[in-house]
Enzyme design. Structure first.
Site, PDB file in Angstrom:
ATOM      1  N   LEU A   1      -0.280 -23.960  13.286  1.00  0.00           N
ATOM      2  CA  LEU A   1       0.457 -22.808  12.755  1.00  0.00           C
ATOM      3  C   LEU A   1       0.184 -21.610  13.651  1.00  0.00           C
ATOM      4  O   LEU A   1      -0.963 -21.257  13.883  1.00  0.00           O
ATOM      5  CB  LEU A   1       0.011 -22.512  11.325  1.00  0.00           C
TER       6      LEU A   1
ATOM      7  N   VAL B   1      -0.325 -10.879  -3.020  1.00  0.00           N
ATOM      8  CA  VAL B   1      -1.773 -10.715  -3.210  1.00  0.00           C
ATOM      9  C   VAL B   1      -2.104  -9.226  -3.403  1.00  0.00           C
ATOM     10  O   VAL B   1      -1.702  -8.393  -2.587  1.00  0.00           O
ATOM     11  CB  VAL B   1      -2.550 -11.284  -2.010  1.00  0.00           C
TER      12      VAL B   1
ATOM     13  N   LYS C   1      -5.857  -7.349 -18.419  1.00  0.00           N
ATOM     14  CA  LYS C   1      -4.719  -7.502 -17.507  1.00  0.00           C
ATOM     15  C   LYS C   1      -4.671  -8.907 -16.894  1.00  0.00           C
ATOM     16  O   LYS C   1      -4.915  -9.098 -15.705  1.00  0.00           O
ATOM     17  CB  LYS C   1      -4.718  -6.435 -16.397  1.00  0.00           C
TER      18      LYS C   1
ATOM     19  N   PRO D   1       7.671 -12.221 -10.459  1.00  0.00           N
ATOM     20  CA  PRO D   1       9.016 -11.661 -10.258  1.00  0.00           C
ATOM     21  C   PRO D   1       9.720 -11.289 -11.566  1.00  0.00           C
ATOM     22  O   PRO D   1      10.769 -10.650 -11.545  1.00  0.00           O
ATOM     23  CB  PRO D   1       9.771 -12.795  -9.554  1.00  0.00           C
TER      24      PRO D   1
ATOM     25  N   GLY E   1     -11.238  -5.078  -8.003  1.00  0.00           N
ATOM     26  CA  GLY E   1     -11.552  -3.687  -8.326  1.00  0.00           C
ATOM     27  C   GLY E   1     -11.474  -2.783  -7.106  1.00  0.00           C
ATOM     28  O   GLY E   1     -11.055  -1.616  -7.200  1.00  0.00           O
TER      29      GLY E   1
ATOM     30  N   ASP F   1      -3.356  -5.818  -8.873  1.00  0.00           N
ATOM     31  CA  ASP F   1      -4.329  -4.713  -8.811  1.00  0.00           C
ATOM     32  C   ASP F   1      -3.591  -3.371  -8.718  1.00  0.00           C
ATOM     33  O   ASP F   1      -3.997  -2.377  -9.335  1.00  0.00           O
ATOM     34  CB  ASP F   1      -5.255  -4.891  -7.603  1.00  0.00           C
TER      35      ASP F   1
ATOM     36  N   SER G   1       3.965 -10.214   0.381  1.00  0.00           N
ATOM     37  CA  SER G   1       2.682 -10.767  -0.080  1.00  0.00           C
ATOM     38  C   SER G   1       2.437 -10.300  -1.513  1.00  0.00           C
ATOM     39  O   SER G   1       2.401  -9.103  -1.784  1.00  0.00           O
ATOM     40  CB  SER G   1       1.540 -10.306   0.818  1.00  0.00           C
TER      41      SER G   1
ATOM     42  N   LEU H   1       3.908 -10.798 -14.786  1.00  0.00           N
ATOM     43  CA  LEU H   1       4.743 -12.003 -14.796  1.00  0.00           C
ATOM     44  C   LEU H   1       5.378 -12.270 -13.443  1.00  0.00           C
ATOM     45  O   LEU H   1       6.447 -12.876 -13.363  1.00  0.00           O
ATOM     46  CB  LEU H   1       5.847 -11.844 -15.866  1.00  0.00           C
TER      47      LEU H   1
ATOM     48  N   ALA I   1       3.928  -3.064  -4.034  1.00  0.00           N
ATOM     49  CA  ALA I   1       2.880  -3.790  -3.291  1.00  0.00           C
ATOM     50  C   ALA I   1       3.383  -5.132  -2.782  1.00  0.00           C
ATOM     51  O   ALA I   1       3.007  -5.575  -1.691  1.00  0.00           O
ATOM     52  CB  ALA I   1       1.655  -3.994  -4.195  1.00  0.00           C
TER      53      ALA I   1
HETATM   54  O1  LIG Z   1     -11.667 -14.685  -6.287  1.00  0.00           O
HETATM   55  P1  LIG Z   1     -11.197 -13.547  -7.159  1.00  0.00           P
HETATM   56  O2  LIG Z   1     -12.271 -12.538  -7.382  1.00  0.00           O
HETATM   57  O3  LIG Z   1     -10.547 -14.002  -8.424  1.00  0.00           O
HETATM   58  O4  LIG Z   1     -10.029 -12.823  -6.390  1.00  0.00           O
HETATM   59  C1  LIG Z   1     -10.287 -12.178  -5.166  1.00  0.00           C
HETATM   60  C2  LIG Z   1      -8.986 -11.761  -4.525  1.00  0.00           C
HETATM   61  O5  LIG Z   1      -8.121 -12.870  -4.298  1.00  0.00           O
HETATM   62  O6  LIG Z   1      -8.321 -10.871  -5.403  1.00  0.00           O
HETATM   63  C3  LIG Z   1      -7.736  -9.815  -4.674  1.00  0.00           C
HETATM   64  C4  LIG Z   1      -6.286  -9.731  -5.001  1.00  0.00           C
HETATM   65  O7  LIG Z   1      -6.081  -9.506  -6.355  1.00  0.00           O
HETATM   66  C5  LIG Z   1      -8.046 -10.056  -3.224  1.00  0.00           C
HETATM   67  O8  LIG Z   1      -8.340  -8.846  -2.587  1.00  0.00           O
HETATM   68  C6  LIG Z   1      -9.211 -11.001  -3.231  1.00  0.00           C
HETATM   69  O9  LIG Z   1      -9.293 -11.816  -2.093  1.00  0.00           O
END
Ligand SMILES: O=P(O)(O)OC[C@@]1(O)O[C@H](CO)[C@@H](O)[C@@H]1O
Length: 313
Positions: free
Chosen positions: A26, A248, A182, A223, A39, A252, A246, A221, A279
């Site tokens: 990749l 991810v 949450k 999308p 957090g 938060d 993304s 939820l 985000a």
């Molecule tokens: O392993 P955990 O603590 O459940 O999640 C950690 C994590 O996936 O959560 C954040 C995104 O919400 C990322 O910054 C981090 O890598």
């Protein structure tokens, strides 16, 4: 000031690939490295909004030093630990699909857990508006760590927002005392012990958590927006369509949006959905700038029908 506690923070590496073809080579586009852990992300998003925040986190080893430097001026309390802070990886495909590779993190000794609790308590004594307790627990942390943090915050009259999963979530929910939970759809389903297909399913699961002495539940939820439920009402919010880059860290940012809003529940939900949606359109765990989220473009429906299917929202 909004205080966050991330017992298991990370340095997050995001690798963008056109498509995740297992067994292939990749070629990575635009790798990014950011300070992470749920957090920490909430604090980063709050800082982007211009809100005062302090992040409490254990740090150790070379990755811990890297994490501290990646915080780049974010107000924080680093609790030193003997182990090494973890690195997490995200493979982000061209269509926005993300695959996370999260390590379990360092093992915390009992004295280090006590050090983390003491650091949080010292900040609670300053009277923050909220305590956000987020993410997985590192090895060595007791499963009731979040329940203990909620109790500690309660003794200072500080409301608690909790974002975790599995046993730590179940233990804290059973203990009660969280102002806001949450979970995402899967996490709430795991807590309830059943798949959540409809608005009614989510509301029943959320109300079960509320009945155990927690105040409100914000369920993200993906999308399909987010649902907010407390003992008095239910609201569903949906943002405008975005091209996902993304997901991810979007939860938060949604939590940061909720906590940073004043006013009635629908207003808080609107901001949560707007920050989460903004985000998703950004790479890695990049948090939106203050002008990017569009709360005015979020549709909020009070009392959505129980029969609505989540996948069709
Ligand atoms: O392993 P955990 O603590 O459940 O999640 C950690 C994590 O996936 O959560 C954040 C995104 O919400 C990322 O910054 C981090 O890598």
């Amino acid at each position: 000031m909004i205080l966050t506690c991330t017992p298991n923070p990370s340095v997050d590496h995001t690798l963008e690939v056109p498509e995740l073809l297992l067994g292939d080579i990749l070629r990575i586009r635009s790798p990014t490295t950011e300070a992470g852990g749920k957090g920490v992300n909430v604090s980063r998003a709050l800082r982007a909004m211009g809100r005062a925040t302090t992040a409490v986190l254990p740090v150790g080893g070379a990755t811990g030093a890297e994490l501290t430097s990646l915080l780049s001026g974010l107000q924080h309390v680093a609790v030193p630990i003997a182990g090494t802070t973890r690195k997490n990886f995200t493979l982000a495909e061209g269509d926005g699909t993300t695959t996370k590779l999260n390590s379990s993190g360092p093992e915390l000794a009992p004295g280090e857990v006590d050090g983390l609790l003491a650091a949080v308590e010292a900040e609670l004594a300053r009277g923050p508006e909220w305590l956000v307790a987020s993410g997985s627990l590192p090895v060595g942390a007791p499963v009731d760590l979040y329940a203990r943090l909620a109790k500690l915050a309660g003794s200072y009259g500080v409301p608690v927002a909790l974002d975790t999963s599995g046993e730590p979530l179940a233990t804290a929910v059973a203990a009660g005392g969280s102002t806001l939970l949450k979970p995402n759809r899967e996490e709430l389903g795991a807590l309830a012990g059943r798949a959540l297909e409809s608005v009614g399913d989510v509301v029943r699961a959320a109300r079960e958590a509320v009945a155990r002495g927690n105040h409100a539940v914000l369920v993200t939820l993906g999308p399909h927006g987010a649902l907010l439920a407390d003992a008095d009402g239910i609201w569903w919010g949906q943002g405008p369509p975005v091209v996902p880059r993304s997901t991810v860290g979007a939860g938060d940012c949604a939590l940061a949006g909720y906590l940073s809003a004043d006013g009635p529940p629908d207003h808080r939900l609107r901001r949560a959905v707007a920050w989460g949606a903004a985000a998703v359109a950004l790479p890695g765990t990049t948090v939106p700038g203050p002008g990017e989220p569009r709360p005015d473009a979020v549709r909020v429906v009070p009392d959505p029908p129980a029969s609505w299917l989540l996948d069709e929202l």
